[in-house]
Design an enzyme around this catalytic site. Structure first.
Site, PDB file in Angstrom:
ATOM      1  N   TYR A 148       0.800  -1.358   0.045  1.00 10.70           N
ATOM      2  CA  TYR A 148       0.109  -0.018  -0.043  1.00 10.70           C
ATOM      3  C   TYR A 148       0.793   1.344   0.028  1.00 10.70           C
ATOM      4  O   TYR A 148       0.580   2.262  -0.807  1.00 10.70           O
ATOM      5  CB  TYR A 148      -1.037  -0.005   1.305  1.00 10.70           C
ATOM      6  CG  TYR A 148      -1.686   1.359   1.322  1.00 10.70           C
ATOM      7  CD1 TYR A 148      -2.560   1.509   0.356  1.00 10.70           C
ATOM      8  CD2 TYR A 148      -1.406   2.127   2.334  1.00 10.70           C
ATOM      9  CE1 TYR A 148      -3.597   2.680   0.504  1.00 10.70           C
ATOM     10  CE2 TYR A 148      -2.385   3.234   2.745  1.00 10.70           C
ATOM     11  CZ  TYR A 148      -3.474   3.576   1.511  1.00 10.70           C
ATOM     12  OH  TYR A 148      -4.258   4.641   1.723  1.00 10.70           O
ATOM     13  N   LYS A 152       0.903   4.281  -3.089  1.00 16.64           N
ATOM     14  CA  LYS A 152       0.464   5.592  -2.723  1.00 16.64           C
ATOM     15  C   LYS A 152       1.609   6.566  -3.051  1.00 16.64           C
ATOM     16  O   LYS A 152       1.520   7.596  -3.547  1.00 16.64           O
ATOM     17  CB  LYS A 152      -0.026   5.543  -1.441  1.00 16.64           C
ATOM     18  CG  LYS A 152      -1.315   4.805  -1.161  1.00 16.64           C
ATOM     19  CD  LYS A 152      -2.350   5.290  -1.911  1.00 16.64           C
ATOM     20  CE  LYS A 152      -3.168   6.344  -1.245  1.00 16.64           C
ATOM     21  NZ  LYS A 152      -4.445   6.765  -1.915  1.00 16.64           N
TER      22      LYS A 152
END
Length: 231
Positions: A148, A152
């Site tokens: 993640y 991002k």
């Protein structure tokens, strides 16, 4: 804005998107929500346009942007924020490609501003963060322990590089450029929030809650009312 008051919220059917839409409506903006999971009609606002669509469906995203001509796009869509999904390779596909599609749609259809909701995970790779602000650099992609955070980080970099990029379509805006903004909130909570706190309570009930005491005050969650829309 040249009289244009339409705002496109990508991934707007979640907790933050719902509150953001309500605030924008009160400020007399026209709101279009593009989301993969549209709620039942009885839960939809009559003063909001809802469009069911995947952030990876570039053709549909282009079509929606061309039809509604928003001056502002707010990108809330994300995958892998918590749980097992944080370790999924789908984070790269959804978070990075989704942003790339959004930027392309903004440039093609003269969207004036793009606000991207990133995360403080881009700066966190296990180390303690104390008394820092938006100038804190992102962590190395190789220091993250999940999928993640790096996804991002890369998406955030795409948005920053698109700042002041020239629109590719016919343009009547003053400077003909896309203005981008990146937000790095912590997990957001508030009244009726149904993701973070219910999960914490479940862990507490099952005896799985671990408490860490520190001399420093840690900001792990951000109260919804402290997150203001950028318009």
């Amino acid at each position: 804005m040249s009289g244009n008051k339409t705002v496109l919220i990508l991934g707007g059917c979640g907790y933050v998107g719902g509150h953001l839409a309500s605030t924008l409506i009160m400020e007399h903006y026209n709101v279009v929500i593009y989301d993969l999971a549209i709620p039942e009609k009885k839960f939809c606002r009559e003063d909001v346009v809802y469009i069911k669509g995947n952030i990876l469906n570039k053709d549909l995203l282009m079509q929606v942007t061309a039809e509604y001509k928003p001056f502002l796009a707010i990108h809330l869509s994300s995958y892998g924020m918590s749980g097992a999904a944080m370790l999924s390779p789908d984070c790269d596909v959804i978070n990075i490609q989704g942003v790339e599609h959004t930027i392309e749609a903004c440039l093609q259809h003269n969207v004036q501003c793009l606000v991207y909701t990133s995360t403080y995970n881009t700066c966190f790779a296990g180390q303690e963060i104390v008394n820092q602000d938006e100038t804190l650099p992102t962590a190395s992609l190789f220091d993250h322990t999940d999928c993640y955070g790096p996804s991002k980080t890369i998406a955030e970099d795409c948005v920053e590089r698109a700042h002041l990029a020239m629109h590719s379509g016919h343009n009547s805006l003053p400077d003909g450029r896309l203005h981008t903004y990146v937000l790095r909130p912590a997990a957001i909570y508030g009244e009726d929030e149904a993701r973070h706190f219910p999960r914490i309570m479940q862990h507490m009930d099952s005896g799985k809650c671990v408490v860490c005491l520190s001399e420093q005050l840690a900001l792990v969650f951000a109260l919804l009312c402290s997150v203001s829309p950028v318009c």
